[in-house]
Design an enzyme around this catalytic site. Structure first.
Site, PDB file in Angstrom:
ATOM      1  N   ARG A  43     -18.108  -3.383  17.672  1.00  0.00           N
ATOM      2  CA  ARG A  43     -17.275  -4.566  17.424  1.00  0.00           C
ATOM      3  C   ARG A  43     -15.981  -4.522  18.224  1.00  0.00           C
ATOM      4  O   ARG A  43     -15.201  -3.574  18.114  1.00  0.00           O
ATOM      5  CB  ARG A  43     -16.964  -4.680  15.926  1.00  0.00           C
ATOM      6  CG  ARG A  43     -16.126  -5.922  15.578  1.00  0.00           C
ATOM      7  CD  ARG A  43     -16.012  -6.094  14.084  1.00  0.00           C
ATOM      8  NE  ARG A  43     -17.321  -6.308  13.508  1.00  0.00           N
ATOM      9  CZ  ARG A  43     -17.681  -5.871  12.299  1.00  0.00           C
ATOM     10  NH1 ARG A  43     -16.835  -5.178  11.562  1.00  0.00           N
ATOM     11  NH2 ARG A  43     -18.900  -6.113  11.844  1.00  0.00           N
ATOM     12  N   CYS A  55     -19.617   0.931   8.192  1.00  0.00           N
ATOM     13  CA  CYS A  55     -18.827   0.339   9.274  1.00  0.00           C
ATOM     14  C   CYS A  55     -17.644   1.268   9.483  1.00  0.00           C
ATOM     15  O   CYS A  55     -16.763   1.366   8.622  1.00  0.00           O
ATOM     16  CB  CYS A  55     -18.365  -1.064   8.884  1.00  0.00           C
ATOM     17  SG  CYS A  55     -17.234  -1.835  10.075  1.00  0.00           S
ATOM     18  N   CYS A  69       0.386   0.521  10.335  1.00  0.00           N
ATOM     19  CA  CYS A  69       0.056  -0.549   9.387  1.00  0.00           C
ATOM     20  C   CYS A  69       1.275  -1.247   8.784  1.00  0.00           C
ATOM     21  O   CYS A  69       2.089  -0.611   8.096  1.00  0.00           O
ATOM     22  CB  CYS A  69      -0.821   0.006   8.275  1.00  0.00           C
ATOM     23  SG  CYS A  69      -1.432  -1.300   7.175  1.00  0.00           S
ATOM     24  N   CYS A  81     -19.162  -7.566   3.266  1.00  0.00           N
ATOM     25  CA  CYS A  81     -18.547  -6.288   3.588  1.00  0.00           C
ATOM     26  C   CYS A  81     -17.222  -6.165   2.844  1.00  0.00           C
ATOM     27  O   CYS A  81     -16.574  -7.171   2.565  1.00  0.00           O
ATOM     28  CB  CYS A  81     -18.308  -6.208   5.098  1.00  0.00           C
ATOM     29  SG  CYS A  81     -17.362  -4.764   5.639  1.00  0.00           S
ATOM     30  N   CYS A 135       0.151   5.074   6.870  1.00  0.00           N
ATOM     31  CA  CYS A 135      -0.495   4.861   8.168  1.00  0.00           C
ATOM     32  C   CYS A 135       0.542   4.274   9.136  1.00  0.00           C
ATOM     33  O   CYS A 135       1.083   3.191   8.885  1.00  0.00           O
ATOM     34  CB  CYS A 135      -1.681   3.914   8.024  1.00  0.00           C
ATOM     35  SG  CYS A 135      -2.891   4.434   6.775  1.00  0.00           S
ATOM     36  N   CYS A 166       0.837  -1.196   0.000  1.00  0.00           N
ATOM     37  CA  CYS A 166       0.000   0.000   0.000  1.00  0.00           C
ATOM     38  C   CYS A 166       0.878   1.254   0.000  1.00  0.00           C
ATOM     39  O   CYS A 166       1.904   1.323   0.683  1.00  0.00           O
ATOM     40  CB  CYS A 166      -0.897   0.001   1.233  1.00  0.00           C
ATOM     41  SG  CYS A 166      -2.042   1.406   1.299  1.00  0.00           S
ATOM     42  N   CYS A 195     -16.077 -10.414   5.254  1.00  0.00           N
ATOM     43  CA  CYS A 195     -15.550  -9.125   4.823  1.00  0.00           C
ATOM     44  C   CYS A 195     -14.264  -9.299   4.039  1.00  0.00           C
ATOM     45  O   CYS A 195     -13.422 -10.103   4.408  1.00  0.00           O
ATOM     46  CB  CYS A 195     -15.301  -8.236   6.046  1.00  0.00           C
ATOM     47  SG  CYS A 195     -14.727  -6.594   5.599  1.00  0.00           S
TER      48      CYS A 195
END
Length: 324
Positions: free
Chosen positions: A245, A173, A33, A113, A30, A26, A80
């Site tokens: 969650r 979500c 991550c 999802c 972040c 990616c 998901c």
């Protein structure tokens, strides 16, 4: 706990499967991550999974009890799929494949999802037409603290994607991560942003940072169970009808500690050995926990999400019937 029991069956916990259909590489930065291409972690970049691999995973999740799809597998109610992308720009062929995955999995009578990065209005509409149930796009933290965690995507861009998802008629979500070095005021600010949206997110994931070697936050101290419980309880009080969650970081908490989270208002978990690239609780451990605590799997909502129904239309179970 009182608010939770007024709005939900306190024994019912949604079990969701999370599958990484495109891992690593990616372009975003972040700080938490391991899938960012900017950091040297153990995660290796991979291409989008083949159709057969994804559908096999979905069928296994279905057989295990999943009723909602979030890329992964386990005895769940949701499936998901997650892809490590900033957005879908220039990914038309991959996006078309994902639309096919959504259609196939939805035909299995499972909730589906996705979390694919930023979406424009047209992409959100296409996912809705394919049968997508929900879209995950976390705020991560407060607007004030956000620039210290991510610089490659703005807070407003996150809010725009959420607005596009909502406008398309897909369930939202959206939650965040605690333990990034933020203050209690930052946690309040993030929950305030979520709770003052035109409509509360149908699902609010509360994640506890699992620090990964090679990321800028690798030395971050883990949050305590009391911080997690307070975050869940606050989310439950201010967003009473949302699914809250207990997400990443659950693997660090004992069974009694997780019971406190359910008592405070959590009614959804991810199941499976991994959450994208980080460890998660073992399937057998979760099934034993459900047995001991008297919890039951929450069935899929293939029509309107339960959280959108008026309280008088729901069945409320008296708290005296709950094992915990």
């Amino acid at each position: 706990a009182k608010v939770h029991r007024e709005n939900h069956d306190p024994r019912a916990v949604q079990q969701c499967t999370l599958l990484s259909i495109k891992t690593g590489g990616c372009s975003e930065d972040c700080s938490y991550c391991p899938q960012s291409s900017r950091y040297k972690t153990s995660v290796k970049a991979q291409k989008l999974m083949d159709t057969d691999e994804v559908l096999v995973a979905a069928r296994k999740a279905k057989e295990a009890g999943s009723t909602r799809l979030v890329q992964g597998l386990l005895l769940l109610e949701s499936f998901c799929m997650g892809a490590a992308w900033r957005d879908l720009h220039g990914r038309k062929s991959n996006f078309n494949k994902i639309l096919g995955y959504v259609k196939e999995i939805r035909s299995m009578d499972m909730e589906v999802c996705c979390t694919l990065g930023m979406l424009d209005a047209g992409q959100a509409k296409a996912l809705k037409e394919a049968g997508l149930t929900a879209y995950n796009h976390n705020l991560d933290t407060s607007r004030e603290y956000y620039p210290k965690i991510i610089t490659t995507r703005s807070y407003d861009e996150r809010l725009t994607t959420i607005a596009n998802v909502r406008e398309a008629g897909i369930h939202v979500c959206s939650g965040g991560i605690i333990g990034l070095g933020e203050t209690p005021e930052d946690r309040i600010s993030m929950l305030h942003t979520l709770s003052t949206m035109p409509k509360h997110p149908e699902s609010v994931p509360i994640n506890a940072l699992l620090a990964v070697e090679g990321t800028p936050l690798e030395k971050q101290e883990p949050v305590s169970i009391w911080e997690m419980v307070r975050m869940i309880a606050t989310a439950r009080i201010i967003m009473p009808k949302s699914m809250v969650r207990l997400s990443a970081g659950r693997v660090r908490f004992s069974q009694p500690e997780q019971a406190l989270c359910f008592f405070a208002g959590a009614n959804s978990i991810f199941t499976g050995d991994t959450l994208l690239t980080t460890p998660n609780n073992a399937f057998n451990e979760d099934q034993e926990m459900f047995r001991i605590l008297g919890l039951v799997a929450k069935p899929a909502n293939l029509g309107e999400n339960e959280s959108s129904l008026p309280i008088e239309e729901k069945t409320v179970v008296n708290s005296s019937s709950v094992s915990i």
